[in-house]
Enzyme design. Sequence first.
Site, PDB file in Angstrom:
ATOM      1  N   LYS A   1      52.916 -39.071 -41.849  1.00  0.00           N
ATOM      2  CA  LYS A   1      51.466 -38.050 -41.730  1.00  0.00           C
ATOM      3  C   LYS A   1      52.419 -37.050 -40.552  1.00  0.00           C
ATOM      4  CE  LYS A   1      48.164 -39.880 -44.273  1.00  0.00           C
ATOM      5  NZ  LYS A   1      46.280 -40.859 -43.926  1.00  0.00           N
TER       6      LYS A   1
ATOM      7  N   ASP B   1      41.149 -36.929 -42.676  1.00  0.00           N
ATOM      8  CA  ASP B   1      40.981 -38.327 -42.820  1.00  0.00           C
ATOM      9  C   ASP B   1      39.878 -37.813 -41.749  1.00  0.00           C
ATOM     10  OD1 ASP B   1      42.983 -38.911 -44.446  1.00  0.00           O
ATOM     11  OD2 ASP B   1      44.557 -39.270 -42.563  1.00  0.00           O
TER      12      ASP B   1
HETATM   13  P1  NAP Z   1      50.735 -48.281 -40.193  1.00  0.00           P
HETATM   14  O1  NAP Z   1      49.894 -46.373 -39.160  1.00  0.00           O
HETATM   15  O2  NAP Z   1      51.392 -48.737 -40.664  1.00  0.00           O
HETATM   16  O3  NAP Z   1      49.392 -49.035 -38.980  1.00  0.00           O
HETATM   17  C1  NAP Z   1      48.496 -50.439 -39.751  1.00  0.00           C
HETATM   18  C2  NAP Z   1      48.037 -51.012 -38.330  1.00  0.00           C
HETATM   19  O4  NAP Z   1      47.743 -51.998 -38.463  1.00  0.00           O
HETATM   20  C3  NAP Z   1      48.334 -51.608 -36.937  1.00  0.00           C
HETATM   21  O5  NAP Z   1      47.780 -51.210 -35.523  1.00  0.00           O
HETATM   22  C4  NAP Z   1      49.680 -52.605 -36.806  1.00  0.00           C
HETATM   23  O6  NAP Z   1      49.246 -53.269 -36.456  1.00  0.00           O
HETATM   24  C5  NAP Z   1      48.012 -53.100 -37.559  1.00  0.00           C
HETATM   25  N1  NAP Z   1      48.590 -54.452 -38.228  1.00  0.00           N
HETATM   26  C6  NAP Z   1      49.831 -54.569 -40.123  1.00  0.00           C
HETATM   27  N2  NAP Z   1      49.442 -55.969 -39.467  1.00  0.00           N
HETATM   28  C7  NAP Z   1      48.708 -56.426 -38.459  1.00  0.00           C
HETATM   29  C8  NAP Z   1      48.369 -58.003 -38.420  1.00  0.00           C
HETATM   30  N3  NAP Z   1      48.954 -59.336 -39.769  1.00  0.00           N
HETATM   31  N4  NAP Z   1      48.092 -58.906 -37.794  1.00  0.00           N
HETATM   32  C9  NAP Z   1      47.197 -58.026 -37.319  1.00  0.00           C
HETATM   33  N5  NAP Z   1      47.201 -55.971 -36.765  1.00  0.00           N
HETATM   34  C10 NAP Z   1      48.734 -55.763 -37.917  1.00  0.00           C
HETATM   35  O7  NAP Z   1      49.008 -47.602 -41.060  1.00  0.00           O
HETATM   36  P2  NAP Z   1      47.907 -46.684 -41.218  1.00  0.00           P
HETATM   37  O8  NAP Z   1      48.344 -46.056 -41.976  1.00  0.00           O
HETATM   38  O9  NAP Z   1      46.688 -46.853 -39.989  1.00  0.00           O
HETATM   39  O10 NAP Z   1      47.094 -47.658 -42.355  1.00  0.00           O
HETATM   40  C11 NAP Z   1      46.556 -47.954 -42.065  1.00  0.00           C
HETATM   41  C12 NAP Z   1      45.310 -48.916 -43.211  1.00  0.00           C
HETATM   42  O11 NAP Z   1      44.360 -47.964 -43.074  1.00  0.00           O
HETATM   43  C13 NAP Z   1      45.497 -49.717 -44.198  1.00  0.00           C
HETATM   44  O12 NAP Z   1      45.251 -49.912 -44.807  1.00  0.00           O
HETATM   45  C14 NAP Z   1      46.216 -47.955 -45.085  1.00  0.00           C
HETATM   46  O13 NAP Z   1      45.398 -48.886 -46.350  1.00  0.00           O
HETATM   47  C15 NAP Z   1      44.041 -47.468 -44.593  1.00  0.00           C
HETATM   48  N6  NAP Z   1      43.650 -45.960 -44.984  1.00  0.00           N
HETATM   49  C16 NAP Z   1      42.711 -46.456 -45.891  1.00  0.00           C
HETATM   50  C17 NAP Z   1      42.307 -44.627 -45.861  1.00  0.00           C
HETATM   51  C18 NAP Z   1      41.205 -44.524 -46.751  1.00  0.00           C
HETATM   52  O14 NAP Z   1      41.227 -42.946 -46.864  1.00  0.00           O
HETATM   53  N7  NAP Z   1      39.706 -44.599 -46.270  1.00  0.00           N
HETATM   54  C19 NAP Z   1      42.867 -43.697 -45.301  1.00  0.00           C
HETATM   55  C20 NAP Z   1      44.373 -43.885 -44.365  1.00  0.00           C
HETATM   56  C21 NAP Z   1      44.217 -45.511 -44.120  1.00  0.00           C
HETATM   57  P3  NAP Z   1      51.468 -52.935 -35.026  1.00  0.00           P
HETATM   58  O15 NAP Z   1      50.806 -51.691 -34.491  1.00  0.00           O
HETATM   59  O16 NAP Z   1      50.958 -54.061 -34.363  1.00  0.00           O
HETATM   60  O17 NAP Z   1      52.030 -53.165 -35.807  1.00  0.00           O
END
Ligand code: NAP
Length: 285
Positions: free
Chosen positions: A72, A108
Amino acid sequence: MSFTAAAKVFILFGDPVAHSLSPVMQNAALQAAGIDGLYIPWRVQSTDLPTAFESIRRMENFGGANVTIPHKEQAFTLVDTLTPEAAAVGAINTVVSKDGRLLGANTDGPGFIRSLHEGADFLPRGKPVVILGAGGAARAVAVSLAGAGAAPIVIINRTAERAQSLTEFIHGTIGATALGLGLDDPRTPTSVRDCALVVNTTSVGLHPTDPSPIDPHLLQPGVVVYDLIYRPRETALLREAKRRGCRVVGGLGMLLYQGALAFELWTGIEPSEAAMRQALVTAVA
Ligand code: NAP
């Protein structure tokens, strides 16, 4: 699903993409609208994304595109113009071809706000909110909540520096009152106890055995708890929150509304949200 050799092609760029529900949802919308088109996943590595974008510029039957993890922010740099929303977030999830130029949009945040309103009747203005996580989705959620007047916005993340950097970003660009904390910061429990909304944007909960990303004892009755995760439909966070008298909303509505907004940008037609929702619910089940 039927289409001809003259069909418009809509693309989802990501890596991985096999898990995505967008193809099933967008193909249902195309079919319901009677559009000769198809929506396909295109798994592409970051190093090849610029070439993929050059290809869609030359593709005469290009209908539009979505961009998902992890592209993105990179895709933001590969388009010619941006919607104000996308410019504020610094990342895009939608690409529209307009007069031979590529427009980048981010649906989003608006999808999240609409789903929050529909699912919990929650209007953010003047309300203290907590965002768990500081990745790409957190950025869109934080910008949309700041734009909708939530205050203060506390961002809590495993990596505290990322929370602080996102905080500085929304303070600098939107002027929102914001605080970035690590999970073990002594101010974290009070921030969760005192807020009106908790949004989980971390990936904790994607696996059915994952625990809640935050101590559930901190959740107060009546607080709205939103989890962006839509599969499983009920995460440990939502289960625990429901047990404590919170109002809970899962991420399926955000997925639906960000997709509906993208569809409208590509086609100029309001999609059948009923057909999209039905396709999603069937796929998730
Ligand atoms: P991302 O950029 O990879 O960010 C992941 C986040 O999760 C970071 O803040 C990371 O922390 C944290 N994290 C990962 N593993 C962790 C753990 N074991 N313990 C604590 N924190 C942890 O991913 P993203 O694009 O933001 O997506 C995040 C989630 O949102 C996904 O589940 C995705 O499916 C969902 N999502 C849903 C929609 C929807 O339409 N419903 C849209 C977009 C995304 P660190 O910074 O410390 O690594």
